[in-house]
Design a protein around this motif. Sequence first.
Motif, PDB file in Angstrom:
ATOM      1  N   SER A   1      -9.548  23.614  30.771  1.00 51.13           N
ATOM      2  CA  SER A   1      -9.661  22.136  30.639  1.00 51.13           C
ATOM      3  C   SER A   1      -8.099  21.706  30.620  1.00 51.13           C
ATOM      4  O   SER A   1      -7.897  20.591  31.053  1.00 51.13           O
ATOM      5  N   ASP A   2      -7.254  22.321  29.964  1.00 59.84           N
ATOM      6  CA  ASP A   2      -6.023  21.957  29.764  1.00 59.84           C
ATOM      7  C   ASP A   2      -4.839  22.693  30.389  1.00 59.84           C
ATOM      8  O   ASP A   2      -3.675  22.218  30.374  1.00 59.84           O
ATOM      9  N   GLY A   3      -5.271  23.653  31.315  1.00 58.08           N
ATOM     10  CA  GLY A   3      -4.045  24.243  32.267  1.00 58.08           C
ATOM     11  C   GLY A   3      -3.315  25.378  31.197  1.00 58.08           C
ATOM     12  O   GLY A   3      -3.757  25.586  30.093  1.00 58.08           O
ATOM     13  N   PRO A   4      -2.213  25.412  31.905  1.00 58.47           N
ATOM     14  CA  PRO A   4      -1.458  26.573  31.220  1.00 58.47           C
ATOM     15  C   PRO A   4      -0.986  26.203  29.806  1.00 58.47           C
ATOM     16  O   PRO A   4      -0.776  25.059  29.487  1.00 58.47           O
ATOM     17  N   PRO A   5      -0.850  27.242  28.947  1.00 56.44           N
ATOM     18  CA  PRO A   5      -0.464  26.973  27.509  1.00 56.44           C
ATOM     19  C   PRO A   5       1.066  26.213  27.582  1.00 56.44           C
ATOM     20  O   PRO A   5       1.934  26.223  28.463  1.00 56.44           O
TER      21      PRO A   5
END
Length: 353
Positions: free
Chosen positions: A252-256
């Motif tokens: 949902s948020d992509g890469p950290p």
Amino acid sequence: MKQPLAELMRMSRICRMVLATCLGSFVLVIFYFQSMFQPVMRRDPFVADGCCRKGSGNALQELYNPSQPEWSGAAVLHEARREQVAEACRLHSAASRKRRVLTPADLKHLVVDEEHELIYCYVPKVACTNWKRVMMVLTGRGKYSDPMEIPSNEAHVPSNLKTLNQYSIAEINHRLKTYFKFLFVREPFERLVSAYRNKFTLKYNASFHKRFGTRIVRRYRKNATREALAGGDDVAFREFVEYLVDPGTRRSDGPPNEHWQTASQLCHPCHIRYDLVGKYESLEDDANYVLRLIGVGGALRFPSYAKSTRTTDAMAAQFFSNISGQRQAELYRLYELDFVMFNYTTPSYLKLE
């Protein structure tokens, strides 16, 4: 909990000892490292072939073949660190069967100093502000002389430093093959706790509270108040861990975010062979060694001042004391490659299942 990479590293060391005993040659052990590591590296177009001794200036000559006897110990230390990284990369590649080619976009953390033929990969929460200040002094053509006179916010302005992703592919390859490349790392969970404390417990980081805090509260806090949902400024460490280990977070948020992304993901040491791996735990010695190698040690010292609020191992243990063994194990797996690659022992305070 089983630790596959750590166990593979232990077995690999045993195999090397047997090999060295049977063949009676240290040279063969070195060849073993090189022959196993280089095929992994050559899968990527941005690899630096070999150990980069030639065409790299005095810094690499002094690192790999020190002319001063007092530097021999440091050379041996950093050779061991390079070999640790190489072995971890080989075993990780064999265990995961993953093959990935870097793109210029992956190189945005690599800061370039053309004057001294230097490339520094910055890892947030590992003295990167002071290293960026130093790089601004090195690249500023006399504009700056004292790193600590540069405001911290100015050090993080992207336009003040040039990164490797701004070059053409041919220029990238040339610099990776010939420039002195280094990074600094830190015990992964101390770095993680430091990132949490800085981004979620300080009032001035309102942008992080809005961007990450509100979604963490919304997802992992039952019966959250309206104020907490709107502000996101009271995220508990337990909730932060839930966010990190949740498989849905990346979808949902992509890469950290870079402040808690692993050093191996930020700097790609399995694709780029770094000449020197410095450590936060020996920051001053390692940093000033870099400056001496590039020939500016007499005029420039790495900023040294102790922060009373610095995150320590004991502090990290306190934060982890309220995290379940299952969540600790899941979090360790996310950061395991950094622990193994940079030779950090598994924290004694963990309750791994």
